[in-house]
Every structure is written in structure tokens, then in C-alpha cells.
Design an enzyme around this catalytic site. Structure first.
Site, PDB file in Angstrom:
ATOM      1  N   TYR A 191       0.838  -1.201   0.000  1.00 55.51           N
ATOM      2  CA  TYR A 191       0.000   0.000   0.000  1.00 55.51           C
ATOM      3  C   TYR A 191       0.870   1.247   0.000  1.00 55.51           C
ATOM      4  O   TYR A 191       2.068   1.206   0.293  1.00 55.51           O
ATOM      5  CB  TYR A 191      -0.937   0.010   1.216  1.00 55.51           C
ATOM      6  CG  TYR A 191      -0.242   0.178   2.548  1.00 55.51           C
ATOM      7  CD1 TYR A 191      -0.039   1.444   3.100  1.00 55.51           C
ATOM      8  CD2 TYR A 191       0.204  -0.930   3.269  1.00 55.51           C
ATOM      9  CE1 TYR A 191       0.591   1.610   4.320  1.00 55.51           C
ATOM     10  CE2 TYR A 191       0.833  -0.781   4.492  1.00 55.51           C
ATOM     11  CZ  TYR A 191       1.029   0.489   5.015  1.00 55.51           C
ATOM     12  OH  TYR A 191       1.657   0.645   6.229  1.00 55.51           O
ATOM     13  N   CYS A 192       0.239   2.384  -0.349  1.00 54.39           N
ATOM     14  CA  CYS A 192       0.905   3.691  -0.325  1.00 54.39           C
ATOM     15  C   CYS A 192      -0.171   4.752  -0.135  1.00 54.39           C
ATOM     16  O   CYS A 192      -1.318   4.431   0.160  1.00 54.39           O
ATOM     17  CB  CYS A 192       1.713   3.921  -1.595  1.00 54.39           C
ATOM     18  SG  CYS A 192       0.722   3.898  -3.112  1.00 54.39           S
ATOM     19  N   THR A 193       0.169   6.007  -0.320  1.00 57.32           N
ATOM     20  CA  THR A 193      -0.764   7.099  -0.027  1.00 57.32           C
ATOM     21  C   THR A 193      -1.992   7.079  -0.931  1.00 57.32           C
ATOM     22  O   THR A 193      -3.130   7.046  -0.461  1.00 57.32           O
ATOM     23  CB  THR A 193      -0.058   8.459  -0.161  1.00 57.32           C
ATOM     24  OG1 THR A 193       1.109   8.464   0.644  1.00 57.32           O
ATOM     25  CG2 THR A 193      -0.984   9.594   0.255  1.00 57.32           C
ATOM     26  N   CYS A 198       2.434   1.846  -4.850  1.00 55.07           N
ATOM     27  CA  CYS A 198       2.256   0.408  -4.653  1.00 55.07           C
ATOM     28  C   CYS A 198       1.852  -0.280  -5.952  1.00 55.07           C
ATOM     29  O   CYS A 198       2.208  -1.444  -6.188  1.00 55.07           O
ATOM     30  CB  CYS A 198       1.265   0.116  -3.537  1.00 55.07           C
ATOM     31  SG  CYS A 198      -0.359   0.881  -3.679  1.00 55.07           S
ATOM     32  N   ILE A 220      -4.169   4.628   0.801  1.00 52.73           N
ATOM     33  CA  ILE A 220      -4.656   4.981   2.132  1.00 52.73           C
ATOM     34  C   ILE A 220      -5.809   5.978   2.045  1.00 52.73           C
ATOM     35  O   ILE A 220      -6.777   5.893   2.806  1.00 52.73           O
ATOM     36  CB  ILE A 220      -3.507   5.569   2.972  1.00 52.73           C
ATOM     37  CG1 ILE A 220      -2.359   4.567   3.089  1.00 52.73           C
ATOM     38  CG2 ILE A 220      -3.990   5.987   4.359  1.00 52.73           C
ATOM     39  CD1 ILE A 220      -1.023   5.203   3.449  1.00 52.73           C
TER      40      ILE A 220
END
Length: 310
Positions: A191-193, A198, A220
Site C-alpha cells: 500500500y501507499c498514499t 504500490c 490509504i
């Protein structure tokens, strides 16, 4: 495209975070550069848009009409369904200027040949994410930078401790490969922002022979939109690359501020320390800069404070 929200008001700025991995020609990129700059000027937008042969990545802030106009222009050159968009709101402008740039990559990994528009991991929607990461056979990886992870993460996630996304491939070869061999997880989840890092990371892992690779669709920020705080597995706040610094689970500006000397996010406790001088130093960089640097930082801080009072 309907970007209205019944909880917003005319006093709020709209923030649009978006990306798309899609193949563009140089002609298309040149036209977009011209048109997006014109729209930004016309609607007094602020933020950054990056264009490359692999697609687009950006965050912009402004009026609903202005943001809509720019997004509609972008979508005219995109394949339907391949545009990842998140909307949030802020009482103050989130950026200081507007930039549209031609880049080699829309998110820089520094490797040629990756093509996330063709090779990518399994998308996992926000409402399915908890079940995936609660499974002990899932190896959960945070693809963001170390300073982002420091203020918030999913419980149990591995932090590669990278300083920038370019460091990720080296971490994969030096640590992840042996980790997967030893633990033999059923799957990898990343995952990432906002989803872009990702997504590209899954493309890289698949190219390197990893299997059962998953990633959080929309990142996120999408998770905050769609999963209630009572059901959330998130701990802390989410770092963002604009004047808000961090967002809480309600997608509102959080409690962190930024040290303008070293760029690290600071907690309210950090800001009460004797070592903290706004714009000049914090606990992370108190021994990092020279006296000449601090004089320069102090003058910059004075100018910023003067400008904000106008």
C-alpha cells in the site's frame, strides 16, 4: 463527473489527487502541457501535475469548477476506468504555485521497461483490505518513505526504511527476496498514499518473479474514504505532499506540521521541545546544519511569516 459533496461549503478548497498509468504519445503530452497550464491559469489552480509516456500523476487544489475543468480535460485523453481519483477538502489553499511538468516517469523508480498499464498486481478494494491484511499468511509492505511511515501505518506492516521510491528495488533484492524465501507467505500485499507507488511496485515485483502480489486500490486515502474509523486497521495520520502535511481518518488536516529545514513531519510534542525553532531546526536536524544554513533558514521563515500575514 460529479465532484460535489453535501458536507462541503463554498468556503472550502477542493483537493484532487489523481493518477493513471496509460500510454501517451509525445504529441498528446505536448497538447496536455499547453492545455493544463492554460486551465490552471484561468481557474487560479495550485498544485503539481506530472506527465510522462507512462501516464499522469498529480494533486491540484482550487474551486470545484476549476478542478472539474482540469480533470475533464485529462479524462478526454484517458481510457475509461483507468483514472484513480480522490477528493478531499481544506479551508486553506494546499499549494503555493501551479506546475505542469514533463517527466521520464510519473513516479520515479529509476528503472526502464516497467509497464504498469500492462503488468500489475491484483487490485484490492478498501472494503476487502481488512480481511486480506488480517490473514497471517499475508506479508504486508508499506511502499512509502521512512518519514511518511513514522507518523502512520497499517498495523503489522513492514517498513523498508527507504528515503525515496528509487530505493525500493534495492530493498527488494537485498531483503525482501530472502524474507519471502524464509517465511513463504501465501501472498504479498502493498500500500501507499494514493495507490500509485504500490501499483508500480507490484509491476516491479511481478517482473522479478514474485507471485500473488496485491495492492490497495486508491491507497490509504481511498481506505479513509470507504472504511469507518471503528473498523479501521490504520494507526496514526497519513503524510501528504502539500501544505496540510498530514490527514486524519476523516481526510481533514491532522496535527502534524513540517520542519522546513529538513522536511520531516513533526508531532505536537516535537514542537514543544527546546530544540525546535520553526523553520530553522527540529529534533531530527538539530545537529545537521551549519550556522550559515540556520541564518538562511531563519530569513526564509521570516519571509514566509510576513507573506502569510498579507
Amino acid at each position: 463527473m460529479n465532484l460535489q459533496d453535501d458536507q462541503t461549503s463554498a468556503d472550502l478548497f477542493q483537493v484532487a489527487t489523481f493518477y493513471s498509468f496509460t500510454a501517451w504519445t509525445e504529441v498528446t503530452i505536448a497538447c496536455l502541457l499547453h492545455d493544463l497550464l492554460s486551465l490552471g491559469d484561468e481557474h487560479q489552480l495550485m498544485g503539481t501535475v506530472l506527465l510522462a509516456e507512462e501516464g499522469v500523476n498529480g494533486t491540484i487544489c482550487g474551486s470545484v469548477d476549476g478542478v472539474s475543468a482540469l480533470l475533464e480535460r485529462l479524462e478526454s485523453d484517458l481510457i475509461e476506468g483507468l483514472f484513480e481519483l480522490k477528493i478531499s477538502w481544506t479551508p486553506e489553499q494546499a499549494f503555493r504555485r501551479f506546475k505542469v511538468r514533463r517527466k521520464a516517469e510519473i513516479v520515479t523508480m529509476g528503472l526502464a521497461g516497467l509497464n504498469p498499464s500492462k503488468t500489475v498486481g491484483t487490485y484490492v478494494d478498501a472494503h476487502e483490505w481488512n480481511d486480506l491484511i488480517d490473514d497471517p499468511d499475508t506479508l504486508l509492505i508499506d511502499t512509502r518513505n521512512d518519514y511518511e511511515v513514522a507518523i502512520g501505518e497499517f498495523k503489522g506492516a513492514i517498513n523498508p526504511q527507504t528515503k525515496c521510491f528509487r530505493d525500493f528495488p534495492a530493498w527488494v533484492e537485498q531483503q525482501l527476496r530472502s524474507m519471502v524465501k524464509a517465511q513463504t507467505p501465501a501472498r504479498i500485499a502493498m500500500y501507499c498514499t494514493g495507490g500509485i507507488r504500490c501499483e508500480k511496485a507490484t509491476s516491479y515485483l511481478i517482473e522479478k518473479g514474485f507471485t500473488n502480489v496485491h495492492h490497495l486500490r486508491g491507497g490509504i486515502l481511498r481506505y479513509f474514504e470507504e472504511v469507518s474509523q471503528t473498523e479501521s486497521r490504520w494507526q496514526g495520520e497519513c503524510f501528504v505532499f502539500d501544505q496540510r502535511v498530514a490527514l486524519n481518518h476523516q481526510l481533514s488536516p491532522g496535527v502534524h506540521c513540517l520542519c522546513h529545514a529538513c522536511g520531516m513531519p513533526l508531532t505536537p510534542e516535537d514542537q514543544t521541545m527546546n530544540s525546535y525553532l520553526p523553520g530553522v531546526q527540529c529534533r531530527h536536524c538539530v545537529d545537521q546544519f551549519s550556522d550559515t544554513d540556520r541564518i538562511r533558514f531563519a530569513e526564509r521563515q521570516r519571509q514566509m511569516e510576513h507573506s502569510s500575514r498579507k
